[in-house]
Design a protein around this motif. Sequence first.
Motif, PDB file in Angstrom:
ATOM      1  N   ASP A 256      -2.996   6.840  -0.669  1.00 42.64           N
ATOM      2  CA  ASP A 256      -4.457   6.845  -0.705  1.00 42.64           C
ATOM      3  C   ASP A 256      -4.997   8.103  -1.370  1.00 42.64           C
ATOM      4  OD1 ASP A 256      -5.834   4.590   0.118  1.00 42.64           O
ATOM      5  OD2 ASP A 256      -5.614   5.024   2.240  1.00 42.64           O
TER       6      ASP A 256
ATOM      7  N   ARG B 227     -11.859   8.446  -0.325  1.00 44.77           N
ATOM      8  CA  ARG B 227     -11.590   7.203   0.391  1.00 44.77           C
ATOM      9  C   ARG B 227     -12.819   6.756   1.170  1.00 44.77           C
ATOM     10  NH1 ARG B 227      -7.562   8.615   4.122  1.00 44.77           N
ATOM     11  NH2 ARG B 227      -9.260   8.997   5.559  1.00 44.77           N
TER      12      ARG B 227
ATOM     13  N   CYS C 107      -8.027  -4.770  -3.743  1.00 51.28           N
ATOM     14  CA  CYS C 107      -8.523  -6.065  -3.251  1.00 51.28           C
ATOM     15  C   CYS C 107      -9.863  -6.410  -3.882  1.00 51.28           C
ATOM     16  CB  CYS C 107      -8.678  -6.023  -1.729  1.00 51.28           C
ATOM     17  SG  CYS C 107      -7.163  -6.249  -0.809  1.00 51.28           S
ATOM     18  N   ARG C 108     -10.756  -5.436  -3.916  1.00 49.67           N
ATOM     19  CA  ARG C 108     -12.097  -5.670  -4.442  1.00 49.67           C
ATOM     20  C   ARG C 108     -12.043  -6.051  -5.918  1.00 49.67           C
ATOM     21  NH1 ARG C 108     -14.408  -1.286  -2.228  1.00 49.67           N
ATOM     22  NH2 ARG C 108     -14.084   0.042  -4.044  1.00 49.67           N
TER      23      ARG C 108
ATOM     24  N   GLY D 228     -13.537   3.670  -0.734  1.00 51.25           N
ATOM     25  CA  GLY D 228     -12.472   2.851  -0.180  1.00 51.25           C
ATOM     26  C   GLY D 228     -11.109   3.375  -0.597  1.00 51.25           C
TER      27      GLY D 228
ATOM     28  N   CYS E  94     -11.828 -11.131   2.589  1.00 49.79           N
ATOM     29  CA  CYS E  94     -11.213 -10.844   3.876  1.00 49.79           C
ATOM     30  C   CYS E  94     -10.385 -12.050   4.306  1.00 49.79           C
ATOM     31  CB  CYS E  94     -12.293 -10.541   4.907  1.00 49.79           C
ATOM     32  SG  CYS E  94     -11.640 -10.151   6.546  1.00 49.79           S
TER      33      CYS E  94
ATOM     34  N   GLU F   5      -8.045  -1.113  -0.628  1.00 47.68           N
ATOM     35  CA  GLU F   5      -9.374  -1.732  -0.634  1.00 47.68           C
ATOM     36  C   GLU F   5      -9.904  -1.882  -2.057  1.00 47.68           C
ATOM     37  OE1 GLU F   5     -13.874  -0.887   1.171  1.00 47.68           O
ATOM     38  OE2 GLU F   5     -12.153   0.284   1.887  1.00 47.68           O
ATOM     39  N   GLN F   6      -9.737  -0.862  -2.879  1.00 46.09           N
ATOM     40  CA  GLN F   6     -10.203  -0.937  -4.268  1.00 46.09           C
ATOM     41  C   GLN F   6      -9.455  -2.026  -5.039  1.00 46.09           C
ATOM     42  OE1 GLN F   6     -10.945   2.792  -6.439  1.00 46.09           O
ATOM     43  NE2 GLN F   6     -10.575   3.890  -4.534  1.00 46.09           N
TER      44      GLN F   6
ATOM     45  N   HIS G  29       0.850  -1.198   0.000  1.00 47.94           N
ATOM     46  CA  HIS G  29       0.000   0.000   0.000  1.00 47.94           C
ATOM     47  C   HIS G  29       0.884   1.245   0.000  1.00 47.94           C
ATOM     48  CE1 HIS G  29      -3.665   2.117   2.085  1.00 47.94           C
ATOM     49  NE2 HIS G  29      -3.486   2.492   0.834  1.00 47.94           N
TER      50      HIS G  29
END
Length: 242
Positions: free
Chosen positions: A15, A21, A32-33, A25, A39, A29-30, A12
């Motif tokens: 951001d 955010r 990962c999605r 996200g 999770c 997070e973006q 990471h």
Amino acid sequence: MTASLLPVLILHTGDPQDTLRDHHGGYAEQLCRAAGLRCGQASVVAVYQGEIPLSPAAYRAVLITGSPAMVTDHEPWSEASAVWLREAVAAGLPIFGVCYGHQLLAYALGGDVDYNPAGRSLGTRAVERTGADPLTAGLPDRFSAQMMHSQIVTRPPEGSAVLARADHDPHQLLRYAPGVYSCQFHPEFGTDFMREYLLRNAQVLSGKGLDVPALANALESTPLATGLLKKFLDLYASRATA
């Protein structure tokens, strides 16, 4: 621990603005999605906040986020991340970098990064395939991708292959070694995020000569670009060994 139980490292590196955010996200997070990670399947390490990843053997793959930072600023956390990435490549760990992650990985492996002489790239733009590879197999010759960057890889590392280009940037998708890739575009960004970014920063962007209403109206979904993240994990992450 078996390879299938090892997490995917999300390196990471920064951001978006707080409001963006909160609504969409953070960049980790973006990513990962978009990659379809649930999770527990990912380990997010915020290197830009001083966190340090474990050894490459602790992960089955790496995804590197975008960032508002610039690789050419040579921040200590960024330089340390470049050293770690060189070790990870040498260890055979699958890696996929995005935007800042693209530039950081190229820099770590001996390439050059600088501001794009063609100027800032923002919005949905066309990408053209230039090379054959398992990752890009099945893609059309041209596909759309979201872009948000000022710097680019101006010289790829020796031995790397250019898999895609754009009119404003000849190095949109690179392969450095089997299972080691990076792209300048953002496969993780959706149109809602892009539109809110444009509208919230309209005054600043307009002052830089960008036609914000036109860019917002031209936004389109980019499922082919997004699909590269899941395909990367399917092709390479399941093969990693603990």
